[in-house]
Design an enzyme around this catalytic site. Structure first.
Site, PDB file in Angstrom:
ATOM      1  N   SER A 184      -4.152 -16.186  27.489  1.00  0.00           N
ATOM      2  CA  SER A 184      -5.354 -15.675  26.803  1.00  0.00           C
ATOM      3  C   SER A 184      -5.531 -16.315  25.430  1.00  0.00           C
ATOM      4  CB  SER A 184      -5.250 -14.160  26.619  1.00  0.00           C
ATOM      5  OG  SER A 184      -5.143 -13.512  27.854  1.00  0.00           O
ATOM      6  N   GLN A 232       4.145 -15.983  27.816  1.00  0.00           N
ATOM      7  CA  GLN A 232       2.925 -16.472  28.459  1.00  0.00           C
ATOM      8  C   GLN A 232       1.852 -16.820  27.434  1.00  0.00           C
ATOM      9  OE1 GLN A 232       0.021 -13.864  30.550  1.00  0.00           O
ATOM     10  NE2 GLN A 232       0.790 -14.864  32.382  1.00  0.00           N
ATOM     11  N   GLY A 233       1.366 -18.052  27.469  1.00  0.00           N
ATOM     12  CA  GLY A 233       0.277 -18.462  26.588  1.00  0.00           C
ATOM     13  C   GLY A 233      -0.969 -18.754  27.395  1.00  0.00           C
ATOM     14  N   SER A 290       3.442 -11.679  24.961  1.00  0.00           N
ATOM     15  CA  SER A 290       4.601 -10.788  24.891  1.00  0.00           C
ATOM     16  C   SER A 290       5.882 -11.603  24.746  1.00  0.00           C
ATOM     17  CB  SER A 290       4.693  -9.943  26.160  1.00  0.00           C
ATOM     18  OG  SER A 290       3.516  -9.214  26.335  1.00  0.00           O
ATOM     19  N   GLU A 320       1.608 -11.448  40.080  1.00  0.00           N
ATOM     20  CA  GLU A 320       1.570 -10.312  39.172  1.00  0.00           C
ATOM     21  C   GLU A 320       0.908  -9.094  39.814  1.00  0.00           C
ATOM     22  OE1 GLU A 320       0.563  -9.405  34.558  1.00  0.00           O
ATOM     23  OE2 GLU A 320      -0.687 -10.852  35.576  1.00  0.00           O
TER      24      GLU A 320
END
Lengths: 290, 377
Positions: free
Chosen positions: B124, B121-122, B156, B239
């Site tokens: 933040s 995941q990109g 992550s 989520e």
């Protein structure tokens, strides 16, 4: 699995709320606070509406509903600050003459205290040596029993938890309403995060307690009931405290409704099982699971 | 208010239990937590077994109740968690399923379900954390390609991922929520630098991504250009839904283990510790019931999980930290021993009130979207 209120349960909750708004409005609440004593007319009306006979079978002249419905009923009672030994009287329905109809007022000792002893027609349990005290809750006359008082029943604990849950929800509602209307520094105080977060935590406590109380009503499991009361006690007391804080100076007045919720929540917390007792019961359940 | 399961749901549970009992003994040994390639092999291997047995779709296709049962039973049986498949199964996958074209769904979903491809995941950025919409990674259109430059953080599984769900700014002049676009970035594209970040627990859990004129085909855009914020909100609601079911089951087991340890070393006789553990028992029972409440609600509404997930996350993240604080109280001096499982878990529990929306942001969400308090800081 459908762990939500059924349409019938929703209708019951709404019906009770409307009935209480009619029969026990703000004026009646004020009159009760100013020492009106137990309103026998209201008691009778509750009886006529099936409040006390809710769980009595239809053959016995009752409404024939279960613990989950009783929980919804007592949530509304807690929300409305309805006075009187409601739980003791409902639990006496079918056992004490006139209780189901609201003709007889029944009380019972719980956690070292007896509520409404002087006004009750029947006392279930041993109230020997009970001495009147000046009750901190203006809506509940109290007698103190010598010693700590005996244990209680899971059903009584569950219905007490339901009252606490209703009170927690009401305190949250009051705080949010006030935070939307009250302006300082040129804006509603609810726009400030410090106030916003107090309100958010009130909702979280209430919703966690709701899940616990409703599940305990479905399973009827004594350990789950004890846990539900622990969370509902915390929700009612903490929400009333936070509501008082959001109200600011107004929260410290006799006039605002807030203190009535706090005092009643303190009183219900003393009913069996108290938080200390509840934690011991939960710890004992952990030992069982080991 | 009904907590009982239907015969079909019970049948699903029984079939799953039977399958788990057969398959778990055949799994290879767990890899070292610091061995990222090894973890990828292990996690995707587990996903492939789920796929072959017909359980891979449980995260999207099945009802929320079946998902609940699946997560409950796999945790009870000690099966592997989603691990490296987390973003693919619980973020990017559901987003593509909901917002992608038919072609995109065909390209990306199956490999996630089969455990063939891993996503990271990109979202933040160093200057866009809680204020995610302030992100500045730029994407400039060049024909059929976006040219992307910027920096991402807290990513992550970046070292082992094939794809990255990436949020970029496509219109710097629009209000901040309206100039964002969702892209699928292939991790082998030239111009990507991955720098691992060490957590306070001492492990390389996540990484920083540096993007220098990375070229991404326009066909890798999910949703319309500048509509990425809405597309992202779909992902985030997943989520906050059932993602923590397995963990709550695990916490209840850990609590019993802590009680056992307390009995063994005599701390159980300390009423403060006993009461702390008792209160946690009530807490985690209630959190389990709250999950069931939220699942039932989303079954009724038919949509993605609602804001009830924020209520749950606020309480759960705090409870998890209290659980490991209680474990430390029981362990005493041994709580300083990093060789103890609970010591490491205590350290990683510290991220729970920060990751996926800090508790403060969650409280804003609850106050504004559920309670209707005015926006403002």
């Amino acid at each position: 699995m459908d762990f939500q209120l059924t349409d019938e349960q929703r209708a019951l909750k709404t019906g009770v709320r409307e009935m209480l708004a009619r029969r026990f409005d703000a004026t009646a609440l004020r009159a009760a606070v100013d020492g009106g004593g137990l309103d026998r007319g209201l008691w009778r009306a509750l009886g006529d509406a099936g409040f006390f006979a809710l769980r009595l079978s239809e053959e016995a002249g009752g409404v024939g509903l279960g613990l989950p419905e009783a929980v919804l009923l007592f949530e509304e009672a807690g929300r409305a600050l309805l006075p009187g030994p409601l739980i003791a009287t409902q639990l006496a329905a079918g056992l004490v003459e006139g209780a189901a109809e609201g003709a007889t007022v029944v009380t019972a000792p719980d956690g070292g205290l007896v509520e409404w002893l002087a006004e009750a027609d029947v006392v279930r349990g041993d109230a020997t040596g009970a001495e009147p005290i000046r009750s901190a809750d203006p809506l509940t006359p109290l007698h103190r029993l010598p010693g700590g008082g005996a244990g209680g029943s899971p059903e009584r604990a569950l219905l007490t938890a339901a009252e606490q849950l209703g009170s927690a929800g009401r305190s949250t509602e009051l705080a949010v309403q006030y935070a939307r209307e009250r302006e300082q520094f040129g804006q509603p105080i609810g726009a400030f995060q410090a106030v916003k977060h107090l309100c958010a935590q009130m909702l979280v406590r209430t919703e966690v307690a709701r899940a616990a109380v409703h599940a305990a009503a479905v399973t009827g499991d004594p350990v789950e009931i004890a846990g539900a009361k622990l969370l509902a006690d915390e929700a009612a007391v903490r929400c009333a405290r936070d509501c008082l804080q959001v109200y600011g100076g107004m929260g410290f007045t006799w006039e605002a409704e807030v203190h009535l919720h706090l005092k009643r929540a303190w009183l219900r917390r003393e009913r069996w099982p108290t938080p200390a007792r509840g934690r011991e019961l939960q710890a004992a359940a952990l030992e069982e699971a080991m | 208010m009904d907590l009982s399961y239907t015969p079909e749901e019970e049948e699903f549970r029984a079939g799953l239990r039977k399958w788990l009992a057969g398959v778990l003994p055949t799994l290879p040994p767990k890899p070292d937590p610091l061995d990222w390639p090894g973890r990828r092999v292990y996690d995707t291997g587990w996903q492939r077994r789920l796929y072959d047995a017909g359980y891979a779709r449980v995260h999207w296709g099945a009802s929320a109740t079946l998902r609940l049962i699946f997560l409950e039973e796999t945790e009870r049986a000690g099966a592997p968690y989603v691990g490296a498949n987390f973003v693919g199964l619980l973020h990017a996958g559901p987003t593509i399923a909901a917002e992608g074209t038919e072609e995109q769904r065909a390209r990306w979903l199956e490999p996630v379900l089969r455990g063939d491809e891993v996503w990271c995941q990109g979202f933040s950025e160093p200057d866009a954390g809680s204020d995610l919409a302030a992100l500045r990674t730029r994407a400039v259109r060049d024909g059929d390609t976006y040219v992307v430059s910027g920096a991402k953080i807290w990513t992550s599984h970046a070292e082992v991922a094939d794809w990255c769900e990436l949020l970029v700014r496509t219109d710097p002049d629009a209000p901040k929520h309206r100039g964002i676009t969702w892209l699928a970035m292939p991790m082998d594209a030239p111009g990507i630098t991955v720098r691992p970040l060490r957590t306070l627990a001492g492990s390389d859990e996540f990484a920083q991504l540096f993007l220098d004129e990375v070229r991404i085909p326009v066909g890798h855009r999910v949703g319309a250009e500048n509509d990425g914020w809405r597309v992202t909100m779909v992902t985030l609601s997943y989520e906050r839904g059932t993602a923590f079911v397995g963990e709550v089951v695990a916490c209840r087991r850990v609590l019993v283990e802590i009680a056992r340890a307390a009995h063994k070393n005599g701390t159980w006789d300390d009423p403060v510790i006993r009461h702390q553990l008792g209160a946690l028992n009530a807490e985690f029972t209630a959190l389990w019931r709250l999950i069931q409440w939220n699942v039932s609600e989303s079954e009724r509404s038919g949509g993605p999980p609602g804001v009830g997930g924020s209520v749950f996350k606020l309480r759960y993240s705090h409870a998890r930290q209290e659980l490991y604080d209680a474990a430390a109280a029981v362990l005493g001096p041994d709580a300083l021993d990093l060789g103890r499982e609970w010591t490491a878990d205590r350290l990683s529990s510290l991220s729970y009130t920060i990751a996926a929306g800090t508790s403060q942001i969650q409280q804003n969400i609850v106050a504004e979207r559920i309670l209707g308090l005015p926006k403002g800081r």
